[in-house]
Design a protein around this motif. Structure first.
Motif, PDB file in Angstrom:
ATOM      1  N   GLU A 113     -40.099 -13.055  15.216  1.00  0.00           N
ATOM      2  CA  GLU A 113     -40.597 -13.328  16.238  1.00  0.00           C
ATOM      3  C   GLU A 113     -40.788 -14.706  16.453  1.00  0.00           C
ATOM      4  O   GLU A 113     -41.143 -15.551  15.799  1.00  0.00           O
ATOM      5  CB  GLU A 113     -41.931 -12.662  16.266  1.00  0.00           C
ATOM      6  CG  GLU A 113     -42.873 -12.481  17.403  1.00  0.00           C
ATOM      7  CD  GLU A 113     -44.174 -11.989  17.003  1.00  0.00           C
ATOM      8  OE1 GLU A 113     -45.153 -12.313  17.783  1.00  0.00           O
ATOM      9  OE2 GLU A 113     -44.324 -10.970  16.371  1.00  0.00           O
ATOM     10  N   SER A 114     -40.546 -15.057  17.840  1.00  0.00           N
ATOM     11  CA  SER A 114     -40.442 -16.651  18.018  1.00  0.00           C
ATOM     12  C   SER A 114     -41.667 -17.178  18.212  1.00  0.00           C
ATOM     13  O   SER A 114     -42.651 -16.688  18.819  1.00  0.00           O
ATOM     14  CB  SER A 114     -39.548 -16.957  19.327  1.00  0.00           C
ATOM     15  OG  SER A 114     -40.205 -16.160  20.495  1.00  0.00           O
ATOM     16  N   THR A 115     -41.983 -18.561  17.829  1.00  0.00           N
ATOM     17  CA  THR A 115     -43.269 -19.176  17.918  1.00  0.00           C
ATOM     18  C   THR A 115     -43.484 -20.189  18.895  1.00  0.00           C
ATOM     19  O   THR A 115     -44.485 -20.604  19.332  1.00  0.00           O
ATOM     20  CB  THR A 115     -43.600 -19.784  16.580  1.00  0.00           C
ATOM     21  OG1 THR A 115     -42.378 -20.921  16.263  1.00  0.00           O
ATOM     22  CG2 THR A 115     -43.525 -18.973  15.277  1.00  0.00           C
ATOM     23  N   ILE A 116     -42.272 -20.376  19.590  1.00  0.00           N
ATOM     24  CA  ILE A 116     -42.194 -21.354  20.840  1.00  0.00           C
ATOM     25  C   ILE A 116     -40.929 -20.574  21.785  1.00  0.00           C
ATOM     26  O   ILE A 116     -40.293 -19.615  21.250  1.00  0.00           O
ATOM     27  CB  ILE A 116     -41.642 -22.592  20.522  1.00  0.00           C
ATOM     28  CG1 ILE A 116     -40.216 -22.641  19.904  1.00  0.00           C
ATOM     29  CG2 ILE A 116     -42.840 -23.336  19.856  1.00  0.00           C
ATOM     30  CD1 ILE A 116     -39.862 -24.049  19.500  1.00  0.00           C
ATOM     31  N   ALA A 117     -41.052 -21.033  22.954  1.00  0.00           N
ATOM     32  CA  ALA A 117     -39.989 -20.521  23.864  1.00  0.00           C
ATOM     33  C   ALA A 117     -38.550 -21.236  23.222  1.00  0.00           C
ATOM     34  O   ALA A 117     -38.476 -22.346  22.914  1.00  0.00           O
ATOM     35  CB  ALA A 117     -39.987 -20.899  25.463  1.00  0.00           C
ATOM     36  N   THR A 118     -37.490 -20.436  23.363  1.00  0.00           N
ATOM     37  CA  THR A 118     -36.115 -20.691  23.028  1.00  0.00           C
ATOM     38  C   THR A 118     -35.200 -20.585  23.879  1.00  0.00           C
ATOM     39  O   THR A 118     -35.393 -19.405  24.482  1.00  0.00           O
ATOM     40  CB  THR A 118     -35.835 -19.975  21.542  1.00  0.00           C
ATOM     41  OG1 THR A 118     -35.969 -18.673  21.723  1.00  0.00           O
ATOM     42  CG2 THR A 118     -36.933 -20.471  20.419  1.00  0.00           C
ATOM     43  N   ARG A 119     -33.877 -21.365  23.709  1.00  0.00           N
ATOM     44  CA  ARG A 119     -33.017 -21.417  24.905  1.00  0.00           C
ATOM     45  C   ARG A 119     -31.943 -20.818  24.038  1.00  0.00           C
ATOM     46  O   ARG A 119     -31.368 -21.049  22.912  1.00  0.00           O
ATOM     47  CB  ARG A 119     -32.671 -22.586  25.081  1.00  0.00           C
ATOM     48  CG  ARG A 119     -31.634 -22.750  26.341  1.00  0.00           C
ATOM     49  CD  ARG A 119     -31.399 -24.323  26.681  1.00  0.00           C
ATOM     50  NE  ARG A 119     -30.430 -24.509  27.650  1.00  0.00           N
ATOM     51  CZ  ARG A 119     -30.572 -24.507  28.796  1.00  0.00           C
ATOM     52  NH1 ARG A 119     -31.729 -24.254  29.329  1.00  0.00           N
ATOM     53  NH2 ARG A 119     -29.332 -24.697  29.697  1.00  0.00           N
ATOM     54  N   TRP A 120     -31.290 -19.771  24.587  1.00  0.00           N
ATOM     55  CA  TRP A 120     -30.003 -18.759  24.426  1.00  0.00           C
ATOM     56  C   TRP A 120     -28.955 -18.797  25.414  1.00  0.00           C
ATOM     57  O   TRP A 120     -29.193 -18.245  26.378  1.00  0.00           O
ATOM     58  CB  TRP A 120     -30.373 -17.348  23.916  1.00  0.00           C
ATOM     59  CG  TRP A 120     -31.372 -17.312  22.874  1.00  0.00           C
ATOM     60  CD1 TRP A 120     -33.021 -17.714  22.810  1.00  0.00           C
ATOM     61  CD2 TRP A 120     -31.366 -17.245  21.303  1.00  0.00           C
ATOM     62  NE1 TRP A 120     -33.539 -17.311  21.563  1.00  0.00           N
ATOM     63  CE2 TRP A 120     -32.519 -17.243  20.759  1.00  0.00           C
ATOM     64  CE3 TRP A 120     -30.098 -17.042  20.492  1.00  0.00           C
ATOM     65  CZ2 TRP A 120     -32.798 -17.200  19.367  1.00  0.00           C
ATOM     66  CZ3 TRP A 120     -30.166 -17.113  19.230  1.00  0.00           C
ATOM     67  CH2 TRP A 120     -31.503 -16.934  18.875  1.00  0.00           C
ATOM     68  N   HIS A 121     -27.825 -19.458  25.093  1.00  0.00           N
ATOM     69  CA  HIS A 121     -26.721 -19.294  26.237  1.00  0.00           C
ATOM     70  C   HIS A 121     -27.305 -19.769  27.587  1.00  0.00           C
ATOM     71  O   HIS A 121     -26.900 -19.127  28.320  1.00  0.00           O
ATOM     72  CB  HIS A 121     -26.265 -17.912  26.162  1.00  0.00           C
ATOM     73  CG  HIS A 121     -25.603 -17.374  24.739  1.00  0.00           C
ATOM     74  ND1 HIS A 121     -24.384 -17.305  24.542  1.00  0.00           N
ATOM     75  CD2 HIS A 121     -26.376 -16.770  23.781  1.00  0.00           C
ATOM     76  CE1 HIS A 121     -24.199 -16.940  23.223  1.00  0.00           C
ATOM     77  NE2 HIS A 121     -25.363 -16.495  22.868  1.00  0.00           N
ATOM     78  N   GLY A 122     -28.179 -20.896  27.453  1.00  0.00           N
ATOM     79  CA  GLY A 122     -28.684 -21.263  28.683  1.00  0.00           C
ATOM     80  C   GLY A 122     -29.466 -20.613  29.243  1.00  0.00           C
ATOM     81  O   GLY A 122     -30.245 -20.917  30.609  1.00  0.00           O
ATOM     82  N   LEU A 154     -36.019 -17.829  26.635  1.00  0.00           N
ATOM     83  CA  LEU A 154     -36.893 -16.636  26.160  1.00  0.00           C
ATOM     84  C   LEU A 154     -38.072 -17.059  25.797  1.00  0.00           C
ATOM     85  O   LEU A 154     -38.320 -17.929  24.907  1.00  0.00           O
ATOM     86  CB  LEU A 154     -36.212 -15.637  25.107  1.00  0.00           C
ATOM     87  CG  LEU A 154     -34.974 -14.968  25.588  1.00  0.00           C
ATOM     88  CD1 LEU A 154     -34.360 -14.346  24.423  1.00  0.00           C
ATOM     89  CD2 LEU A 154     -35.000 -13.947  26.611  1.00  0.00           C
ATOM     90  N   PRO A 155     -39.301 -16.393  26.279  1.00  0.00           N
ATOM     91  CA  PRO A 155     -40.644 -16.763  26.029  1.00  0.00           C
ATOM     92  C   PRO A 155     -40.979 -16.896  24.483  1.00  0.00           C
ATOM     93  O   PRO A 155     -40.526 -15.909  23.759  1.00  0.00           O
ATOM     94  CB  PRO A 155     -41.605 -15.912  26.874  1.00  0.00           C
ATOM     95  CG  PRO A 155     -40.539 -14.578  27.067  1.00  0.00           C
ATOM     96  CD  PRO A 155     -39.145 -14.898  27.054  1.00  0.00           C
ATOM     97  N   GLU A 156     -41.873 -17.609  24.351  1.00  0.00           N
ATOM     98  CA  GLU A 156     -42.728 -17.570  22.939  1.00  0.00           C
ATOM     99  C   GLU A 156     -43.106 -15.993  22.626  1.00  0.00           C
ATOM    100  O   GLU A 156     -43.584 -15.214  23.578  1.00  0.00           O
ATOM    101  CB  GLU A 156     -43.962 -18.434  23.077  1.00  0.00           C
ATOM    102  CG  GLU A 156     -44.765 -18.606  21.575  1.00  0.00           C
ATOM    103  CD  GLU A 156     -46.063 -19.343  21.770  1.00  0.00           C
ATOM    104  OE1 GLU A 156     -46.956 -19.449  20.947  1.00  0.00           O
ATOM    105  OE2 GLU A 156     -46.091 -20.150  22.973  1.00  0.00           O
ATOM    106  N   ASN A 157     -43.267 -15.684  21.268  1.00  0.00           N
ATOM    107  CA  ASN A 157     -43.737 -14.289  21.010  1.00  0.00           C
ATOM    108  C   ASN A 157     -42.541 -13.239  21.289  1.00  0.00           C
ATOM    109  O   ASN A 157     -42.947 -12.116  21.320  1.00  0.00           O
ATOM    110  CB  ASN A 157     -44.979 -13.872  21.516  1.00  0.00           C
ATOM    111  CG  ASN A 157     -46.145 -14.861  20.959  1.00  0.00           C
ATOM    112  OD1 ASN A 157     -46.010 -15.417  19.896  1.00  0.00           O
ATOM    113  ND2 ASN A 157     -47.071 -14.961  21.781  1.00  0.00           N
ATOM    114  N   THR A 158     -41.565 -13.807  21.651  1.00  0.00           N
ATOM    115  CA  THR A 158     -40.159 -12.905  21.741  1.00  0.00           C
ATOM    116  C   THR A 158     -39.824 -12.132  20.465  1.00  0.00           C
ATOM    117  O   THR A 158     -39.799 -12.944  19.372  1.00  0.00           O
ATOM    118  CB  THR A 158     -39.139 -13.402  22.517  1.00  0.00           C
ATOM    119  OG1 THR A 158     -39.153 -13.760  23.914  1.00  0.00           O
ATOM    120  CG2 THR A 158     -37.700 -12.361  22.396  1.00  0.00           C
TER     121      THR A 158
END
Length: 394
Positions: free
Chosen positions: A282-291, A294-298
């Motif tokens: 589960e992401s703790t921050i927004a993260t960038r994937w292939h440009g 994706l939001p935090e808590n994905t």
């Protein structure tokens, strides 16, 4: 951003996620496993994941779920990045994992966070070193008894194998004083069955307290030659160690069914039929994937059978290929996970399982499954004919 259609989201749920949950993520359900083998549910799930990747490309595919951001990974490089980035910015302690594991190991390292996770991780890494316990001698002792039983019946079944395997696990973890304590591991199994339901099952505090009292009684002996003799407060960690031995037993019997040998054979069994079919972060921050952001808590989902047995990428997908473990590998072939969240007991499990595999194979000859190997293999239903090899059992 790759967002799946409602139809594709439904396909992922009906052919990938729901069958995986139905089989039992924490402890396998025999009836569902038998049904899954009949329809080869994992092969269907892999086909769904292949279509998802072909339709939406290599970036994570976000499912259409109201109120929750869930992304399925379809690219091996992304799997490597996700696992290397734990616990920050990709936390291991997801909401779903916490809900499940709190039923039987509320203080385990897998659902701990921050400095406490770091402390428990170090404790687990120190305690679970193979040199801390005479695992090979314990395995050979119990395997000798199992071999005699199999020679008298002419076949190896899950029931007979599992009884011997749990005696091994209890001796390694808690010492010979726990060898015959079936009640301990039966109570743990009942708690794990509750954990299969995660949020949906009320916690049985009385059962957990009874299990914990029994466990603490064994730990208090700190029996020499067991993991319980290691320094530190182990009480909250041992339930997970026992839990992991269950998966290791499944892997070992399946390895026997394909004629595997040694540690590479165990690794191959775990590749072909992963006992952790879904890895969650589960992401703790927004993260960038292939440009795409994706939001935090994905919630990121890695469906390991797809990455382990994708015929579009892996020429050895459906055959026994122990040679692949002797060199560089695909970053998404992760039978023990990878990165900071890799199983700290990996080497101990491999030592124990490979010794059991090789010891039984020294004295017993088994027919083996041939390629292409099935996508789903129900270990509960395995009844493997066995004959003596001619090597005397001492």
């Amino acid at each position: 951003m790759a967002i799946s259609s409602r139809l594709d989201t439904a396909r992922v749920f009906t052919t990938v996620l729901l069958p995986t949950l139905a089989k039992g993520v924490i402890v396998r359900r025999p009836g569902v496993m038998a049904a899954a083998e009949k329809v080869q549910s994992d092969t269907r799930a892999i086909d769904t994941m292949r279509r998802l990747r072909d339709r939406y490309g290599p970036e994570p595919v976000r499912l259409r779920i109201t109120g929750r951001s869930v992304a399925m990974l379809v690219d091996p490089t992304d799997v490597g990045r996700l696992l290397a980035g734990s616990p920050e910015p990709f936390a291991l302690a997801t909401k779903e994992k916490k809900a499940a594991l709190k039923h039987f190991q509320p203080h385990g390292v897998l659902i701990s966070e921050g400095p406490e996770r770091d402390r428990l991780r170090r404790l687990n890494e120190r305690a679970l070193r193979p040199e801390n316990v005479p695992a090979e001698a314990i395995v050979r002792d119990e395997a000798d008894l199992l071999t005699r039983h199999v020679m008298s019946t002419g076949e190896l079944t899950w029931e007979s194998f599992n009884q011997a395997w749990w005696r091994i696990a209890r001796r390694i973890v808690l010492g010979s004083g726990a060898r015959a304590d079936d009640r301990l591991t039966d109570d743990l199994k009942a708690l794990r069955e509750n954990a299969n339901w995660a949020f949906l099952h009320p916690r049985q505090r009385g059962l957990r307290e009874r299990f914990q009292r029994r466990l603490d009684g064994h730990l208090a002996r700190r029996e020499e030659g067991s993991l319980a003799a290691q320094p530190g407060d182990l009480s909250g960690q041992v339930p997970h160690w026992l839990f992991a031995f269950d998966a290791a037993g499944i892997v070992t019997l399946r390895a026997l069914a394909i004629g595997a040998r040694g540690m590479n054979g165990i690794l191959e069994s775990a590749r072909l039929w992963p006992t952790t079919p879904v890895i969650l972060r589960e992401s703790t921050i927004a993260t960038r994937w292939h440009g795409t952001w994706l939001p935090e808590n994905t919630e990121f989902v890695v469906f390991t059978p797809f990455f382990h047995r994708d015929p579009d990428r892996l020429p050895f997908a459906d055959r026994y290929a122990p040679e692949l473990w002797d060199g560089p590998r695909d970053p998404a072939i992760v039978p023990f996970s990878a990165g900071p969240g890799e199983c700290p007991g990996r080497d101990l499990v491999l030592t124990t399982a490979a010794t059991m595999l090789d010891t039984l194979s020294e004295h017993l000859a088994f027919p083996t499954l041939s390629a292409p190997l099935p996508g789903t293999l129900n270990h509960f239903g395995l009844r493997i004919p066995a004959e003596p090899t001619g090597t005397r059992v001492s």
